[in-house]
Design a protein around this motif. Sequence first.
Motif, short mmCIF file in Angstrom:
data_model
loop_
_atom_site.label_atom_id
_atom_site.label_comp_id
_atom_site.label_asym_id
_atom_site.label_seq_id
_atom_site.Cartn_x
_atom_site.Cartn_y
_atom_site.Cartn_z
N GLN A 123 17.12 89.91 18.33
CA GLN A 123 18.08 90.87 19.13
C GLN A 123 17.21 92.14 19.71
OE1 GLN A 123 20.42 91.59 15.10
NE2 GLN A 123 21.72 92.12 16.87
N THR A 124 17.60 92.38 20.71
CA THR A 124 17.22 93.70 21.24
C THR A 124 18.36 94.57 21.24
OG1 THR A 124 15.42 92.58 22.81
CG2 THR A 124 16.21 94.99 23.46
N LEU A 125 18.31 95.75 20.59
CA LEU A 125 19.21 96.56 20.32
C LEU A 125 18.75 98.09 21.07
CD1 LEU A 125 20.13 95.84 16.70
CD2 LEU A 125 21.34 94.95 18.76
N GLU A 126 19.75 98.80 21.56
CA GLU A 126 19.74 99.88 22.12
C GLU A 126 20.59 100.96 21.42
OE1 GLU A 126 20.51 99.50 26.19
OE2 GLU A 126 18.63 98.58 26.61
N ILE A 127 19.87 102.19 21.10
CA ILE A 127 20.58 103.32 20.48
C ILE A 127 20.43 104.41 21.32
CG2 ILE A 127 20.57 104.78 18.29
CD1 ILE A 127 19.07 102.26 16.83
N LEU A 128 21.55 104.99 21.90
CA LEU A 128 21.58 106.31 22.73
C LEU A 128 21.26 107.39 21.76
CD1 LEU A 128 24.48 105.83 25.09
CD2 LEU A 128 21.99 105.74 25.66
N PHE A 129 20.22 108.33 22.09
CA PHE A 129 19.96 109.40 21.50
C PHE A 129 21.39 110.32 21.16
CE2 PHE A 129 15.34 110.30 23.47
CZ PHE A 129 15.08 109.21 22.44
N SER A 130 21.95 110.47 22.07
CA SER A 130 23.32 111.26 22.11
C SER A 130 24.42 110.73 20.95
CB SER A 130 24.03 111.35 23.65
OG SER A 130 24.42 110.12 23.60
N ASN A 131 24.12 109.50 20.61
CA ASN A 131 24.99 108.76 19.64
C ASN A 131 24.63 109.14 18.16
OD1 ASN A 131 26.90 108.07 21.53
ND2 ASN A 131 26.13 106.02 21.77
N MET A 132 23.24 109.67 17.92
CA MET A 132 22.58 109.94 16.74
C MET A 132 23.34 111.25 16.10
SD MET A 132 18.88 108.44 17.22
CE MET A 132 18.53 107.67 15.61
N ILE A 133 23.60 111.01 14.84
CA ILE A 133 24.24 112.10 14.19
C ILE A 133 23.72 112.77 13.02
CG2 ILE A 133 26.83 111.30 14.75
CD1 ILE A 133 27.15 109.96 12.24
N PRO A 134 23.58 114.10 12.72
CA PRO A 134 22.78 114.59 11.71
C PRO A 134 23.41 114.19 10.58
CG PRO A 134 24.21 116.11 12.70
CD PRO A 134 24.41 114.97 13.57
N SER A 135 22.60 113.65 9.50
CA SER A 135 22.85 113.39 8.38
C SER A 135 22.19 113.93 7.21
CB SER A 135 22.95 111.97 8.02
OG SER A 135 23.48 111.36 6.89
N PHE A 136 22.53 114.25 5.94
CA PHE A 136 21.44 114.44 4.92
C PHE A 136 22.03 113.75 3.60
CE2 PHE A 136 20.41 117.38 1.15
CZ PHE A 136 18.97 116.97 1.11
N ARG A 137 21.24 112.74 2.90
CA ARG A 137 21.95 112.13 1.71
C ARG A 137 23.30 111.81 1.87
NH1 ARG A 137 19.70 116.17 -2.87
NH2 ARG A 137 17.43 115.84 -2.33
N GLY A 138 23.57 111.03 3.17
CA GLY A 138 24.80 110.22 3.17
C GLY A 138 25.78 111.17 3.66
N ASN A 139 25.74 112.51 3.80
CA ASN A 139 26.62 113.24 4.43
C ASN A 139 26.41 113.77 5.87
OD1 ASN A 139 28.03 113.47 1.73
ND2 ASN A 139 26.37 114.57 1.14
N ILE A 140 27.69 113.69 6.62
CA ILE A 140 27.50 114.03 7.73
C ILE A 140 27.57 115.58 8.01
CG2 ILE A 140 28.54 113.96 10.31
CD1 ILE A 140 27.21 111.30 9.10
N LEU A 141 26.45 116.00 8.76
CA LEU A 141 26.46 117.53 8.84
C LEU A 141 27.11 118.35 10.13
CD1 LEU A 141 22.56 118.08 8.03
CD2 LEU A 141 24.59 118.05 6.35
N ASP A 142 27.81 119.32 9.94
CA ASP A 142 28.18 119.83 11.05
C ASP A 142 27.13 120.65 12.03
OD1 ASP A 142 30.23 120.89 12.62
OD2 ASP A 142 30.68 122.63 11.75
N LEU A 143 26.33 119.58 12.75
CA LEU A 143 25.44 119.90 13.63
C LEU A 143 25.67 119.36 14.79
CD1 LEU A 143 22.12 120.26 11.28
CD2 LEU A 143 23.53 122.35 12.15
N PRO A 144 24.78 119.58 15.92
CA PRO A 144 25.04 118.82 17.27
C PRO A 144 24.34 117.51 17.01
CG PRO A 144 24.45 121.14 17.99
CD PRO A 144 24.27 120.90 16.28
#
Length: 176
Positions: A123-144
């Motif tokens: 497959q060819t998959l695309e991931i937009l930079f703007s959809n990549m979320i900040p995470s640390f050890r499985g936790n989503i961070l309150d950052l852009p």
Amino acid sequence: MKFLFLIIFIVIMSKPFVLFDFTKESNIQNWSVVNDGVMGGLSKGNFSVNDKGDGFFTGHVSLENNGGFSSVRYNFESKSVSNYKKITLRLKGDGKQYQIRVKTRISDYYSYIAYIKTNGEWQTLEILFSNMIPSFRGNILDLPNYPGEYMEQFAILIGNKKNEDFKLYLDKIELE
């Protein structure tokens, strides 16, 4: 004449940047496997180039000893990525979900993540930079979300909260 230069500039700037193109001769010394053993877990991952010239990430994720992940990471010199908007991957998975991770700086404690689902076929998959979320050890961070300015690390992680074997073939990673 200015119009011609503008067209040439647009063509040059729109050309994808190949982050890594796997071949039989690929030097993978800047790729490393990091398993949950860094936290006491028992998962095992391996990374190599197979006889067809594909990057090959394989192993077993174990939940024993509070484990649960295996990853392969590619570190490289800081790359300005502000002219690009997405990661394009050509890969063949095993039907499992994987996490794509990037870091602006290797020294950052967190990564920007996105999930992909493989289907057992190339497959060819695309991931937009703007959809990549900040995470640390499985936790989503309150950052852009990922600002797409610089990149020093690209990684793939499997950690689906279950014991499982995995196989992932990589052909090419590009920025577009």
